[in-house]
Scaffold this motif. Structure first.
Motif, PDB file in Angstrom:
ATOM      1  N   GLN A 203       0.828  -1.199   0.000  1.00 18.68           N
ATOM      2  CA  GLN A 203       0.000   0.000   0.000  1.00 18.68           C
ATOM      3  C   GLN A 203       0.872   1.262   0.000  1.00 18.68           C
ATOM      4  O   GLN A 203       0.558   2.240  -0.691  1.00 18.68           O
ATOM      5  CB  GLN A 203      -0.930  -0.002   1.214  1.00 18.68           C
ATOM      6  CG  GLN A 203      -2.054  -1.021   1.120  1.00 18.68           C
ATOM      7  CD  GLN A 203      -2.855  -1.120   2.399  1.00 18.68           C
ATOM      8  OE1 GLN A 203      -2.329  -0.917   3.501  1.00 18.68           O
ATOM      9  NE2 GLN A 203      -4.143  -1.435   2.264  1.00 18.68           N
ATOM     10  N   LEU A 204       1.951   1.258   0.765  1.00 13.74           N
ATOM     11  CA  LEU A 204       2.878   2.396   0.743  1.00 13.74           C
ATOM     12  C   LEU A 204       3.462   2.570  -0.652  1.00 13.74           C
ATOM     13  O   LEU A 204       3.545   3.691  -1.178  1.00 13.74           O
ATOM     14  CB  LEU A 204       4.008   2.189   1.751  1.00 13.74           C
ATOM     15  CG  LEU A 204       3.652   2.026   3.239  1.00 13.74           C
ATOM     16  CD1 LEU A 204       4.928   1.855   4.055  1.00 13.74           C
ATOM     17  CD2 LEU A 204       2.858   3.221   3.750  1.00 13.74           C
ATOM     18  N   LEU A 205       3.856   1.461  -1.274  1.00 18.17           N
ATOM     19  CA  LEU A 205       4.509   1.501  -2.578  1.00 18.17           C
ATOM     20  C   LEU A 205       3.548   1.903  -3.696  1.00 18.17           C
ATOM     21  O   LEU A 205       3.971   2.423  -4.732  1.00 18.17           O
ATOM     22  CB  LEU A 205       5.123   0.130  -2.878  1.00 18.17           C
ATOM     23  CG  LEU A 205       6.031   0.007  -4.098  1.00 18.17           C
ATOM     24  CD1 LEU A 205       7.209   0.981  -4.004  1.00 18.17           C
ATOM     25  CD2 LEU A 205       6.535  -1.416  -4.249  1.00 18.17           C
ATOM     26  N   ALA A 206       2.244   1.685  -3.483  1.00 20.99           N
ATOM     27  CA  ALA A 206       1.245   2.014  -4.511  1.00 20.99           C
ATOM     28  C   ALA A 206       0.836   3.483  -4.497  1.00 20.99           C
ATOM     29  O   ALA A 206       0.080   3.933  -5.371  1.00 20.99           O
ATOM     30  CB  ALA A 206       0.001   1.143  -4.328  1.00 20.99           C
ATOM     31  N   THR A 207       1.331   4.255  -3.541  1.00 23.11           N
ATOM     32  CA  THR A 207       0.970   5.673  -3.430  1.00 23.11           C
ATOM     33  C   THR A 207       1.511   6.447  -4.642  1.00 23.11           C
ATOM     34  O   THR A 207       2.668   6.277  -5.034  1.00 23.11           O
ATOM     35  CB  THR A 207       1.553   6.277  -2.141  1.00 23.11           C
ATOM     36  OG1 THR A 207       1.186   5.462  -1.028  1.00 23.11           O
ATOM     37  CG2 THR A 207       1.040   7.700  -1.933  1.00 23.11           C
ATOM     38  N   GLN A 208       0.677   7.282  -5.223  1.00 21.92           N
ATOM     39  CA  GLN A 208       1.103   8.088  -6.369  1.00 21.92           C
ATOM     40  C   GLN A 208       1.811   9.355  -5.886  1.00 21.92           C
ATOM     41  O   GLN A 208       1.269  10.120  -5.097  1.00 21.92           O
ATOM     42  CB  GLN A 208      -0.106   8.465  -7.227  1.00 21.92           C
ATOM     43  CG  GLN A 208      -0.706   7.299  -7.979  1.00 21.92           C
ATOM     44  CD  GLN A 208       0.272   6.689  -8.972  1.00 21.92           C
ATOM     45  OE1 GLN A 208       0.982   7.401  -9.695  1.00 21.92           O
ATOM     46  NE2 GLN A 208       0.322   5.357  -9.018  1.00 21.92           N
ATOM     47  N   PRO A 209       3.032   9.591  -6.362  1.00 23.60           N
ATOM     48  CA  PRO A 209       3.753  10.789  -5.910  1.00 23.60           C
ATOM     49  C   PRO A 209       3.148  12.065  -6.476  1.00 23.60           C
ATOM     50  O   PRO A 209       2.578  12.074  -7.575  1.00 23.60           O
ATOM     51  CB  PRO A 209       5.168  10.563  -6.443  1.00 23.60           C
ATOM     52  CG  PRO A 209       5.011   9.617  -7.584  1.00 23.60           C
ATOM     53  CD  PRO A 209       3.828   8.750  -7.255  1.00 23.60           C
ATOM     54  N   THR A 210       3.260  13.129  -5.719  1.00 25.16           N
ATOM     55  CA  THR A 210       2.817  14.455  -6.137  1.00 25.16           C
ATOM     56  C   THR A 210       4.029  15.380  -6.145  1.00 25.16           C
ATOM     57  O   THR A 210       5.122  14.986  -5.712  1.00 25.16           O
ATOM     58  CB  THR A 210       1.763  15.008  -5.159  1.00 25.16           C
ATOM     59  OG1 THR A 210       2.413  15.339  -3.913  1.00 25.16           O
ATOM     60  CG2 THR A 210       0.660  13.990  -4.898  1.00 25.16           C
ATOM     61  N   PRO A 211       3.888  16.621  -6.607  1.00 23.45           N
ATOM     62  CA  PRO A 211       5.020  17.559  -6.563  1.00 23.45           C
ATOM     63  C   PRO A 211       5.594  17.761  -5.158  1.00 23.45           C
ATOM     64  O   PRO A 211       6.756  18.168  -5.023  1.00 23.45           O
ATOM     65  CB  PRO A 211       4.418  18.852  -7.108  1.00 23.45           C
ATOM     66  CG  PRO A 211       3.326  18.388  -8.033  1.00 23.45           C
ATOM     67  CD  PRO A 211       2.739  17.183  -7.367  1.00 23.45           C
ATOM     68  N   ALA A 212       4.802  17.440  -4.126  1.00 23.94           N
ATOM     69  CA  ALA A 212       5.283  17.613  -2.753  1.00 23.94           C
ATOM     70  C   ALA A 212       6.513  16.750  -2.475  1.00 23.94           C
ATOM     71  O   ALA A 212       7.365  17.103  -1.639  1.00 23.94           O
ATOM     72  CB  ALA A 212       4.166  17.266  -1.772  1.00 23.94           C
ATOM     73  N   VAL A 213       6.623  15.600  -3.162  1.00 26.68           N
ATOM     74  CA  VAL A 213       7.760  14.707  -2.944  1.00 26.68           C
ATOM     75  C   VAL A 213       9.058  15.391  -3.362  1.00 26.68           C
ATOM     76  O   VAL A 213      10.051  15.403  -2.616  1.00 26.68           O
ATOM     77  CB  VAL A 213       7.566  13.388  -3.723  1.00 26.68           C
ATOM     78  CG1 VAL A 213       8.825  12.546  -3.677  1.00 26.68           C
ATOM     79  CG2 VAL A 213       6.404  12.605  -3.150  1.00 26.68           C
TER      80      VAL A 213
END
Length: 629
Positions: A203-213
């Motif tokens: 579930q952690l790995l499936a998170t979609q990154p946003t510009p915040a990363v």
């Protein structure tokens, strides 16, 4: 008249980066300063920068590889994580960490062993600037009261705790992890908690990154805390050593300049050393990340039950440099005597061996060189040095091939060493960009650790390898805190005495603890090596008590005691009584660190009754020097 000319041994070519040092006298008597003549070259601002660099330069190169675990518990084929996959995973998990508002006050704590999920979570923390702490799995799986794990939780106040296996770590999580702290698991089977927030690693790995990363990555800088590493702890609870990105990156650059095989060809490691310890987690994990190398995660360890897995991996994967502790090299040296495949593959391209944590006895050293000369016609340089969690760990390193056990070498570039007289010895102290700023949430301990010039007080004692040639560097002279006085007021120097017993008893001695504080005589408690079983002549089913009580073992160590007695010059250098220990040192009690080094103070504390019995004569099988006829 025929004369025999002994030629110098031939070593596989290896260039050392630090060949000359600068020594200056201090204004105070008994104080000198030592540094490398070569300056420290520029280094990265953060470890995340190196991940991005290599993901762009060599996206398909394997960063980490780990054998898959089969249903029956055996290991299968290698699963690989490339630099591009690692960066992608780090950004995804990094977004999940930001979503949970994790920070230096709510960091990530990792409970489990080295694996790909552990690596990806660590890389995510590095990328977005969320500190993490890999803790000793023994705190969770061996401890019965989980006291040290509770201390870790209280010190760090984590916002997320990760473990690989809910069933294996469930008891520890229930006992020590605060109820309001989320738990993430690779395998959630067997883990049940009615109220605690929990998630899976997937579930952690499936998170979609946003510009915040990427914004978080840009905010992370040299003074940002990358991780916490806990000291092993002896009579006190472990301390959380702050590791900044500056400290980690500087130390990696120092290693590049000191150990040239790291940069002269693509780096390949086969490594079991635990990431909760600075040797495995900073030195080696950081080495492959910083230099664009590949780390094959070895599920083996230098124990009778797990060494076969290490040997299997080394038959298949040829490292370019190889790190281990003395017990690991002992098993490898023994195996290479008869294992042609192991000898051929391991020695095919390795440029450097490196040991740390304890003394490497000369017979093991000789056996390794014999196997090397037999297979490839030359020796492999065996390197070592001195360092600690608080120094990154890399601080001193040998700078020539023909070294002896106990040699430490010279300071790495950018590190200044202070040599100061303390209690009749010379303590080595450190100042440089690789030295920790202190201990987390422990200002008193931090203040006590540094002297008035800002040098970190290591507690390690050193002497010169050759007082007439300072460029050869320093030798180890024991721990100042380990030394003690007999009741006669005579000082006992523990380090050299321990090394002397290990050498005299080789190859049947793993380590030694010296006793005699406030007593009239010096004693020794010996932890035997695995080789002692062969010496006994007993079968594999024999208990260790029976092995140590056997006539061949007792006779061997009686000779050791007698031989040591012949060279003793007084009460402080004479082993008056020796006992063999059937119970190995315990990680759970802090008697041995995860890297395999003995903790003298902890052994003496936890085995105080046996120490008393050794010195009052009530213990069984005490060996004493036989009277000369």
């Amino acid at each position: 008249m025929i004369t025999t000319v002994c030629s110098e041994p031939k070593y596989r070519p290896m260039r050392f980066g630090v060949t000359r040092v600068v020594l200056r006298e201090g204004s105070q008597q008994g104080v000198r300063y030592l540094r490398a003549e070569a300056p420290l070259q520029p280094y990265a601002s953060t470890m995340g920068e190196r991940l991005v660099h290599w993901a762009q330069a060599t996206p398909d190169r394997t960063l980490f590889a780990h054998r898959a675990r089969n249903a029956d518990g055996s290991t299968g084929d290698w699963q690989r994580l490339s630099f591009a996959q690692a960066l992608d995973g780090a950004r995804r998990i990094g977004q999940a960490l930001l979503d949970r508002k994790l920070s230096v006050d709510r960091p990530v704590v990792i409970l489990s062993d080295n694996d790909l999920q552990h690596a990806l979570l660590a890389l995510a923390c590095i990328y977005v600037g969320v500190p993490y702490c890999s803790t000793s799995p023994a705190y969770s799986t061996v401890s019965t009261d989980h006291g040290k794990l509770k201390h870790v939780m209280a010190t760090l106040t984590p916002g997320l705790v990760f473990a690989s296996d809910g069933q294996r770590y469930g008891t520890a999580i229930a006992a020590a992890v605060p109820s309001d702290c989320e738990v993430a698991l690779t395998s959630i089977a067997g883990y049940v908690h009615p109220t605690r927030a929990s998630s899976t690693f997937d579930q952690l790995l499936a998170t979609q990154p946003t510009p915040a990363v990427d914004q978080a990555f840009a905010r992370t800088g040299p003074d940002s805390i990358a991780k916490f590493l806990f000291t092993s702890g002896s009579t006190k609870l472990p301390k959380a050593v702050i590791n900044t990105h500056r400290m980690w990156c500087a130390n990696q650059q120092q290693m590049r300049q000191s150990m040239t095989p790291l940069v002269e060809e693509p780096l390949v490691l086969v490594d079991w050393l635990p990431w909760n310890h600075t040797f495995g987690g900073n030195h080696n994990f950081g080495m492959v990340l910083y230099n664009g190398g590949t780390l094959y995660i070895d599920d083996g360890k230098p124990t009778p039950a797990l060494m076969a897995e290490t040997l299997r991996n080394l038959r298949e994967i040829a490292p370019t440099v190889y790190f281990n502790v003395p017990t690991g090299f002992e098993a490898i040296a023994d195996a290479m005597k008869t294992d042609d495949v192991l000898r051929k593959n391991l020695l095919s391209r390795v440029r450097m061996f490196f040991y740390a944590a304890a003394a490497l006895s000369q017979p093991i050293w000789d056996a390794l060189h014999e196997a090397q000369e037999r297979e490839v016609g030359e020796r492999i340089t065996m390197c070592t040095g001195l360092g600690m969690t608080e120094s990154g760990p890399f601080a001193l390193s040998v700078n020539r091939a023909n070294v002896k056990a106990g040699d430490l070498g010279v300071p790495t570039p950018g590190l200044e060493v202070k040599l100061i007289a303390v209690d009749g010895k010379t303590e080595v102290r450190y100042k440089g960009p690789n030295v920790t700023p202190g201990y987390w949430r422990s200002p008193e301990a931090t203040q006590q650790a540094f002297d008035d010039e800002g040098f970190f007080c290591s507690g390690d004692a050193v002497t010169w390898i050759d007082p007439d040639d300072v460029h050869q560097g320093l030798r180890f002279d024991g721990r100042i805190a380990e030394d003690f006085k007999l009741s006669t007021g005579t000082f006992v120097s523990v380090g050299p005495m321990r090394s002397k017993i290990i050498a005299a008893g080789a190859p049947f001695v793993q380590d030694v603890v010296i006793t005699g504080l406030n007593c009239k005589e010096v004693g020794a408690m010996v932890f035997p090596s695995n080789e002692v079983r062969k010496l006994s002549g007993l079968g594999a089913s024999a208990t260790m008590d029976a092995v140590l009580a056997s006539a061949p073992v007792q006779a061997h160590f009686q000779r050791v005691v007698n031989d040591l007695d012949k060279t003793a010059t007084g009460s402080a250098s004479r082993i008056a009584r020796l006992i063999l220990l059937a119970e190995p040192p315990s990680i759970d009690r802090g008697e041995i660190t995860d890297k395999g080094s003995i903790n003298q103070r902890a052994v003496l504390q936890h085995r105080a009754a046996l120490v008393n019995a050794l010195h009052d004569g009530s213990a069984a099988n005490i060996l004493k020097p036989e009277k000369k006829q």
